[in-house]
Structures are given as C-alpha cells and as structure tokens.
Design a protein around this motif. Structure first.
Motif, mmCIF file in Angstrom:
data_model
loop_
_atom_site.group_PDB
_atom_site.id
_atom_site.type_symbol
_atom_site.label_atom_id
_atom_site.label_comp_id
_atom_site.label_asym_id
_atom_site.label_seq_id
_atom_site.Cartn_x
_atom_site.Cartn_y
_atom_site.Cartn_z
ATOM 1 N N PHE A 37 0.828 -1.203 0.000
ATOM 2 C CA PHE A 37 0.000 0.000 0.000
ATOM 3 C C PHE A 37 0.864 1.256 0.000
ATOM 4 C CE2 PHE A 37 -2.125 3.412 2.287
ATOM 5 C CZ PHE A 37 -3.315 3.521 1.585
ATOM 6 N N VAL A 38 1.816 1.328 0.916
ATOM 7 C CA VAL A 38 2.665 2.520 1.015
ATOM 8 C C VAL A 38 3.466 2.709 -0.264
ATOM 9 C CG1 VAL A 38 4.623 3.543 2.244
ATOM 10 C CG2 VAL A 38 2.772 2.444 3.526
ATOM 11 N N ARG A 39 3.966 1.614 -0.829
ATOM 12 C CA ARG A 39 4.707 1.708 -2.086
ATOM 13 C C ARG A 39 3.856 2.370 -3.179
ATOM 14 N NH1 ARG A 39 4.384 -1.302 -6.708
ATOM 15 N NH2 ARG A 39 6.242 -1.265 -8.052
ATOM 16 N N GLY A 40 2.610 1.896 -3.310
ATOM 17 C CA GLY A 40 1.738 2.451 -4.337
ATOM 18 C C GLY A 40 1.434 3.914 -4.107
ATOM 19 N N ARG A 41 1.214 4.307 -2.858
ATOM 20 C CA ARG A 41 0.876 5.700 -2.556
ATOM 21 C C ARG A 41 2.061 6.620 -2.825
ATOM 22 N NH1 ARG A 41 -4.608 5.690 -2.356
ATOM 23 N NH2 ARG A 41 -4.963 7.093 -0.609
ATOM 24 N N LEU A 42 3.243 6.161 -2.443
ATOM 25 C CA LEU A 42 4.427 6.981 -2.684
ATOM 26 C C LEU A 42 4.693 7.153 -4.175
ATOM 27 C CD1 LEU A 42 6.860 5.674 0.079
ATOM 28 C CD2 LEU A 42 5.778 7.933 -0.023
ATOM 29 N N LEU A 43 4.482 6.097 -4.928
ATOM 30 C CA LEU A 43 4.661 6.209 -6.380
ATOM 31 C C LEU A 43 3.708 7.229 -6.969
ATOM 32 C CD1 LEU A 43 5.232 2.514 -7.515
ATOM 33 C CD2 LEU A 43 6.791 4.434 -7.865
ATOM 34 N N ARG A 44 2.475 7.262 -6.470
ATOM 35 C CA ARG A 44 1.493 8.185 -7.025
ATOM 36 C C ARG A 44 1.807 9.628 -6.706
ATOM 37 N NH1 ARG A 44 -2.959 5.921 -9.182
ATOM 38 N NH2 ARG A 44 -2.996 7.937 -10.217
ATOM 39 N N LEU A 45 2.584 9.865 -5.660
ATOM 40 C CA LEU A 45 3.037 11.222 -5.360
ATOM 41 C C LEU A 45 4.347 11.541 -6.066
ATOM 42 C CD1 LEU A 45 2.319 11.488 -1.520
ATOM 43 C CD2 LEU A 45 1.068 12.609 -3.365
ATOM 44 N N ILE A 53 3.651 12.200 4.366
ATOM 45 C CA ILE A 53 3.751 11.741 5.761
ATOM 46 C C ILE A 53 2.480 11.005 6.179
ATOM 47 C CG2 ILE A 53 3.863 12.536 8.158
ATOM 48 C CD1 ILE A 53 5.669 14.821 7.127
ATOM 49 N N THR A 54 1.329 11.580 5.879
ATOM 50 C CA THR A 54 0.077 10.943 6.287
ATOM 51 C C THR A 54 -0.150 9.625 5.556
ATOM 52 O OG1 THR A 54 -1.229 12.190 4.661
ATOM 53 C CG2 THR A 54 -0.989 13.164 6.855
ATOM 54 N N GLN A 55 0.278 9.540 4.289
ATOM 55 C CA GLN A 55 0.061 8.313 3.532
ATOM 56 C C GLN A 55 0.913 7.163 4.044
ATOM 57 O OE1 GLN A 55 -2.434 7.951 0.775
ATOM 58 N NE2 GLN A 55 -2.860 9.443 2.376
ATOM 59 N N ILE A 107 11.661 0.846 0.812
ATOM 60 C CA ILE A 107 10.467 1.701 0.825
ATOM 61 C C ILE A 107 10.689 2.887 1.754
ATOM 62 C CG2 ILE A 107 8.030 1.811 1.484
ATOM 63 C CD1 ILE A 107 7.769 -1.078 0.536
ATOM 64 N N GLY A 108 11.296 2.635 2.925
ATOM 65 C CA GLY A 108 11.585 3.723 3.850
ATOM 66 C C GLY A 108 12.550 4.733 3.258
ATOM 67 N N ALA A 109 13.593 4.247 2.581
ATOM 68 C CA ALA A 109 14.548 5.159 1.934
ATOM 69 C C ALA A 109 13.847 5.970 0.844
ATOM 70 C CB ALA A 109 15.710 4.361 1.347
ATOM 71 N N ALA A 110 12.971 5.305 0.092
ATOM 72 C CA ALA A 110 12.234 6.010 -0.964
ATOM 73 C C ALA A 110 11.318 7.067 -0.376
ATOM 74 C CB ALA A 110 11.428 5.009 -1.792
ATOM 75 N N ALA A 111 10.712 6.770 0.778
ATOM 76 C CA ALA A 111 9.836 7.751 1.429
ATOM 77 C C ALA A 111 10.617 9.003 1.804
ATOM 78 C CB ALA A 111 9.187 7.130 2.663
ATOM 79 N N VAL A 112 11.825 8.818 2.337
ATOM 80 C CA VAL A 112 12.659 9.974 2.693
ATOM 81 C C VAL A 112 13.011 10.777 1.444
ATOM 82 C CG1 VAL A 112 14.899 10.677 3.623
ATOM 83 C CG2 VAL A 112 13.585 8.870 4.760
ATOM 84 N N LEU A 113 13.366 10.092 0.376
ATOM 85 C CA LEU A 113 13.732 10.768 -0.865
ATOM 86 C C LEU A 113 12.541 11.485 -1.494
ATOM 87 C CD1 LEU A 113 15.992 7.997 -2.425
ATOM 88 C CD2 LEU A 113 16.762 10.247 -1.623
ATOM 89 N N ALA A 114 11.342 10.907 -1.355
ATOM 90 C CA ALA A 114 10.152 11.509 -1.958
ATOM 91 C C ALA A 114 9.629 12.687 -1.151
ATOM 92 C CB ALA A 114 9.060 10.452 -2.119
ATOM 93 N N ILE A 115 9.732 12.583 0.173
ATOM 94 C CA ILE A 115 9.169 13.625 1.041
ATOM 95 C C ILE A 115 10.174 14.738 1.317
ATOM 96 C CG2 ILE A 115 8.254 14.054 3.362
ATOM 97 C CD1 ILE A 115 7.125 11.194 3.287
#
Length: 449
Positions: A102-110, A157-159, A381-389
């Motif tokens: 789920f988180v992977r898909g949401r981050l990709l969409r952002l 962050i919320t996603q 996924i966590g590293a990608a979240a940091v890079l995306a946010i």
C-alpha cells in the motif's frame, strides 16, 4: 448502476455501486478553488521605472483574513483524502496486499508527477540564472511557484502512516483523536512560547493526521449516522471557537498564515468542514446524479494532480509571455484586474488539462510487479519515502530555489527507482489509485487523495 469502471477515455463515466460521488465532487472543488485563490493572489505589472513588480492583491484586501475561514479548504482536502485512503487500504487488504504494498503504491502516485515538475523547474531556474534574470525577482517567482509543494510533504507523511492510523481508527478512534489534539496543542504552545517557528513543523504530522482521521470516520459511516442537528451544532460551535482562538489565543485570524507550519485552528476548521459537507451531502448527491456533473467532475478529477502541481508554473509562464509580447497586464487590484481573474483562471485550468495530455501516465496506477516477484523490502520503501518527502519538505521550509529544485529532480526519480525494485516471492496485488482530483474507478480500488 453498472459495475464497469470508467477510464479517462470514456465518454460517459460509469459509477460503481457504493461510490460516494460527493467525495469526488469535494476533491475537484478543492483543486479548482486552490487555483482560483492563486490566480487572485498573484499580481504582475510593470512599474514606472520599467521594472517588473510582483505583489499579492488578494492578501491586501481588508476582508482577506475573514474570507480564509471559508476559503482555506486544505483541511477538507485532507478529510476527503482520508476517506480515499481508508477506502484504498480496505480494498488493498481485501486483495491480499500488505502495508508495504500500500505505502509503495501511494508513494509512487506522489513521486511520479512531482518528479516531472521538479525536473522542469530545475531547468527553468538554471536557465533564468544563466540569463541573468534579476535574482530578487527570480526568488520571488520561484518561492511562489514552489508554494504548493508543501502538500506533497504533508500528504506523503500521512500516507506512509495510513495502515497504522487506520488500525487505530478501528480500535481506539476517540483516544487517537484526543492524543493528536493534545500533541498539536503542546507543539503550538512550545512554538509560540519560545518563538521557535521550526518546532511547529511537528504539526505536519499531528494536525494533518487528525484531519485525516476525520476522513476515516467519514468513510466508516460515523458522520452519516450522526443526526443532522448534531452536525449543524458542531459546525457552528467549531466556527465560533475560531473567534477566541484567533483573538485571545496566539493564532492568527488568517487561516493562510496558519497553514505552514499547520496550527490547531486548522483542526477546528476541519471539524467544521466535514460537518458542513455531511449536511450538504443529500443535495450534492442529487447534483452528482446528473450526467453533466459526473462528466465535469471526472474530466477535472482525473487530472487533479497535474492541475494542482502545474497551475502556478503555467500562471507565471503566462504572465511571462504577456510581458515579453507586450500583452495587456492590468494594474493589480484595479477593477479591470479583478474582472480578468475569471478568464485567467479558466485559461490556466485549460492549459493544465493540455499539459495532462503529456503527463497522464504519471497519474495512472503503478504497473503490477512481474509474475513471481514481490515488492521491495521495507528498508528500500523507507529510503524512498525519505527521498520523496524530503525535497518538498525543504521547499516548504526554505522556499524553492535552484538547489532544492535540482535535489527534487534527482531524489524523486531515485525514489521511483527504489520503489520499482522487486525481489523473488509470491506477488501481492498492487493497490491501484486515482489522483488527488479523484477520477472514477472500481469501488474496491485504492485512490490517491
């Protein structure tokens, strides 16, 4: 009703059973109102010396602060985003996906649409710097163009926390809301008590997670089950509470000033807005029963992220072209200037829709992983979240400049690459999603909000 999902090329949207079209309408309304406010916020003219002057006519109006009590609709944006997230997570679990999927898909969409915008802005700022554009004007324009990026940081962050917060909503809904309120109040108390504004950045989590929880409650039917008289009273009390909060309390009566970092009044505003939306739901449902309304909402909603991210660059580019060709630029705040806002707004929306023809692939659901493969590990996924946010957060905190535009143009594609990694294993179904505008999809599909 047919259960066939519609596509962007469908002539007439087909609505699946169980779809709350009022949510789609609310999301589109939020996007269009944001564009309208920014069109009225940006004034460009040539002064007596021939220099380009940029100001904010809307904020100069005596009634502006009070108008933000109605015009600041970002809490509503996060409420309907919470509804979409709850629906998405529930659908993902039914299809066998886990929190990582789920988180992977949401981050990709952002990350995918944001990465494209960062790349274009990095090139534009580099060219402006090489051409020797006045640094002060360049900085003012860049800061304005980058202002919507805060949403990517806050929403990211919320996603990431949706699975956790959805679990808390199911098990301890009231306790969760109370903890978030107390945490946000404490953060604001420290911020205003010490004068250290950066402390308020913690409320990117507490304030927006609280508003997102309201969307979860809307999704599980709590507001539908609440008597209308109670909804009305709560809405009135919430709006009334803003008076002492912004007159006796430390918070501004300008809800735009309360946005970044977010403050407690936005939580109160979110409560009022979800109650108002619930009260208007029957009337709005009747509106959305008409084919014309559904067609308009679908046409705009399926391009929601593109319109949100591109409208300010397009608006500034439009003013730049008018300056170069000597086109009409009414003096800001004059009657002529106000009368031209509506056609400018419509033109910007139209241009954004044209841009969406090239960027539509960024708003589509991510591709399913190859057979026999599963998503990347939580570490990636966590590293990608940091890079995306991270880059949008930096823009929100420091303002857009060439440095963080390049950072975004590098970090966002890297995040996308990491999220695209896979490993051997039994694949789970990928959570599909629509964009923040909310195009029509299957009732059990996930959606970005």
């Amino acid at each position: 009703m047919s259960t066939t999902a519609t596509t962007p090329s469908s002539a007439t949207p087909v609505v699946p059973p169980g779809r709350d079209l009022v949510v789609d309408l609310a999301r589109v309304f939020c996007v269009l109102l944001v564009v309208a406010i920014h069109v009225m916020m940006v004034g460009v003219a040539v002064d007596a010396t021939g220099a380009v002057a940029v100001n904010r006519p809307l904020q100069e109006q005596s009634w502006f602060a009070l108008s933000t009590w109605a015009g600041q609709i970002m809490p509503l944006f996060f409420v309907v985003g919470g509804f979409a997230s709850a629906t998405a997570w529930a659908g993902a679990r039914r299809r066998g996906a886990d929190a990582g999927d789920f988180v992977r898909g949401r981050l990709l969409r952002l990350a995918r649409p944001a990465g494209a915008v960062f790349a274009v802005l990095a090139i534009a700022l580099a060219v402006a710097t090489l051409l020797g554009v006045d640094p002060e004007l360049r900085d003012v324009v860049a800061t304005g163009v980058g202002s919507p990026f805060w949403f990517l940081a806050a929403y990211g962050i919320t996603q990431v926390l949706v699975p956790v917060m959805a679990r808390l909503q199911a098990t301890r809904p009231w306790a969760t809301l109370i903890v978030l309120v107390v945490a946000a109040v404490l953060v604001d108390a420290v911020r205003y008590g010490t004068g250290v504004t950066a402390v308020g950045l913690l409320n990117l989590a507490f304030v927006w997670l609280f508003v997102q929880q309201l969307g979860f409650a809307y999704a599980d039917g709590r507001f539908r089950r609440t008597p209308r008289v109670v909804l009305f009273v709560v809405a009135v009390v919430a709006y009334a509470a803003l008076v002492p909060l912004t007159s006796i309390g430390p918070w501004s009566d300008d809800m735009l000033s309360n946005l970044n970092p977010p403050t407690v009044p936005l939580m109160v505003l979110g409560v009022a807005q979800i109650c108002v939306l619930s009260l208007l739901h029957p009337a709005l449902s009747r509106l959305m029963s008409t084919p014309a309304a559904r067609a308009v909402v679908f046409a705009i909603g399926s391009r929601g992220m593109t319109i949100y991210l591109w409208h300010l660059p397009l608006l500034i580019a439009l003013f730049g072209i008018l300056l170069v060709v000597g086109g009409p630029l009414p003096q800001p705040s004059t009657a002529a200037w106000w009368w031209t806002r509506l056609p400018i707004w419509a033109l910007v929306i139209g241009l954004a829709c044209l841009v969406s023809l090239a960027t539509a692939r960024f708003e589509r659901p991510p591709r399913a992983l190859p057979e026999g493969r599963r998503r990347a590990s939580w570490w990636l996924i966590g590293a990608a979240a940091v890079l995306a946010i991270g880059p949008p957060f930096d823009v929100m905190h420091e303002g857009l400049d060439l440095r963080n535009a390049i950072a975004g143009a590098v970090c966002l594609p890297l995040a996308i690459w990491l999220l695209g990694r896979s490993r051997p294993g039994v694949p789970t179904l990928e959570p599909a999603a629509t964009t923040p505008g909310g195009g029509f999809a299957r009732a059990d599909e996930a959606r970005e909000g």
